[in-house]
Enzyme design. Structure first.
Site, short mmCIF file in Angstrom:
data_model
loop_
_atom_site.label_atom_id
_atom_site.label_comp_id
_atom_site.label_asym_id
_atom_site.label_seq_id
_atom_site.Cartn_x
_atom_site.Cartn_y
_atom_site.Cartn_z
N GLN A 172 2.29 -8.08 5.65
CA GLN A 172 1.82 -9.43 5.34
C GLN A 172 2.83 -10.49 5.78
O GLN A 172 2.44 -11.57 6.21
CB GLN A 172 1.53 -9.54 3.84
CG GLN A 172 0.30 -8.73 3.42
CD GLN A 172 -0.09 -9.01 1.99
OE1 GLN A 172 -0.84 -9.94 1.70
NE2 GLN A 172 0.42 -8.20 1.08
N ALA A 186 -1.53 -1.86 2.58
CA ALA A 186 -1.64 -0.69 1.71
C ALA A 186 -2.12 -0.98 0.29
O ALA A 186 -2.39 -0.04 -0.46
CB ALA A 186 -0.26 -0.01 1.63
N GLU A 187 -2.24 -2.24 -0.10
CA GLU A 187 -2.40 -2.57 -1.52
C GLU A 187 -3.64 -1.97 -2.18
O GLU A 187 -3.56 -1.43 -3.29
CB GLU A 187 -2.40 -4.10 -1.69
CG GLU A 187 -1.03 -4.74 -1.59
CD GLU A 187 -0.57 -4.95 -0.17
OE1 GLU A 187 0.53 -5.52 0.03
OE2 GLU A 187 -1.30 -4.56 0.77
N VAL A 188 -4.80 -2.08 -1.53
CA VAL A 188 -6.03 -1.61 -2.17
C VAL A 188 -5.95 -0.11 -2.44
O VAL A 188 -6.43 0.37 -3.48
CB VAL A 188 -7.26 -1.96 -1.32
CG1 VAL A 188 -8.51 -1.23 -1.82
CG2 VAL A 188 -7.50 -3.48 -1.34
N LEU A 219 -3.52 1.41 -3.43
CA LEU A 219 -2.68 1.58 -4.62
C LEU A 219 -3.28 0.91 -5.85
O LEU A 219 -2.64 0.83 -6.90
CB LEU A 219 -1.28 1.00 -4.35
CG LEU A 219 -0.53 1.63 -3.16
CD1 LEU A 219 0.73 0.84 -2.87
CD2 LEU A 219 -0.22 3.09 -3.44
#
Length: 265
Positions: free
Chosen positions: A122, A141-143, A145
């Site tokens: 980002q 990668a956030e979603v 996690l």
């Protein structure tokens, strides 16, 4: 000086500033101290009229591995956010560490090697241009996690690759390399890892050959999503640049007519 400034190093070479994420032992994992240092760095460089371009990179083999895992532990940033009445304001403070790049009055080139995932990618996406290593590891990668990419990917990715591909990268959280990043349209070029920094610096130096006013106004107008506002900014910028251009050409002549020696070019 902000005590967190040790997490970010600034180097200058002529009109190009090099901003270096400086936590190589943690693969430049991000934390609130680094975000504060990035905000301070952005303010200082933006206020310096001699800076006409910047390169953002990471010390060591990685650009940034994302949020420091220590921030998931009790007392860390995520626990603070979860418990704070002003939680949204804390997230916005973190966003500002990236947001200044979009508003900076000069172009910022990301030199991405190794890993750039989560907050790392980002930060790269906030930059105006990305030069990536062919073998880089990239992921929003956030979603995957159970979180949301809240530091700019929801703005920058659709602008770069379109809605459908942006949603694919965000919702699947899949990993991809530098060569695919170029094919997707989210990086300008992919080169061997050993050449990334030199390539990014050379590109920034080429940009920095232009006057800062032209760079600043052209960037603002191009980044503005509203067509009418973009054209208005381009018009305002053109007026300022033309005036500066003509003033620079006529001043030596005026000095010569007044009997003073005109400065050498």
């Amino acid at each position: 000086m902000n005590p967190g400034m040790s997490t970010v190093r600034v180097e200058r070479s002529g009109a190009v500033a090099r901003i270096v994420l400086n936590r190589p032992d943690r693969h430049n994992a991000q934390n609130p101290a680094m975000w504060a240092a990035l905000r301070e760095t952005g303010a200082e460089l933006s206020a310096d009229p001699d800076v006409r371009a910047a390169v953002l990179t990471g010390e060591g083999p990685s650009f940034s591995s994302g949020l420091d895992l220590a921030e998931l532990q009790p007392g860390g940033f995520l626990h603070t956010v979860a418990a704070a009445p002003e939680a949204t304001a804390l997230v916005r403070d973190a966003q500002a560490a990236f947001g200044w790049i979009r508003a900076a009055p000069f172009p910022v080139v990301a030199a991405v090697r190794g890993t750039a995932v989560g907050a790392g990618i980002q930060l790269a996406l906030a930059c105006d241009v990305r030069v990536v290593a062919e073998d880089a590891t990239l992921a929003v990668a956030e979603v995957g996690l159970g979180a949301v990419p809240d530091l700019g990917a929801t703005v920058d990715l659709p602008a770069l690759v379109g809605l459908e591909r942006a949603l694919d990268l965000i919702l699947t959280a899949r990993r991809f390399g530098g060569t695919e990043a170029v094919s997707l349209g989210l990086a300008l070029r992919a080169v061997p890892a050993a050449e990334v920094l030199a390539e990014a610096v050379a590109y920034a130096e080429r940009l920095a050959a232009a006057p800062r006013a032209a760079l600043s106004w052209a960037k603002r107008a191009t980044r503005e999503p509203d067509p009418a506002r973009s054209l208005d900014l381009a018009a305002q910028g053109q007026v300022e640049c033309v005036r500066e251009m003509l003033s620079a050409r006529t001043m030596p002549r005026a000095a010569s007519r007044s009997g003073r020696t005109a400065p050498r070019a």
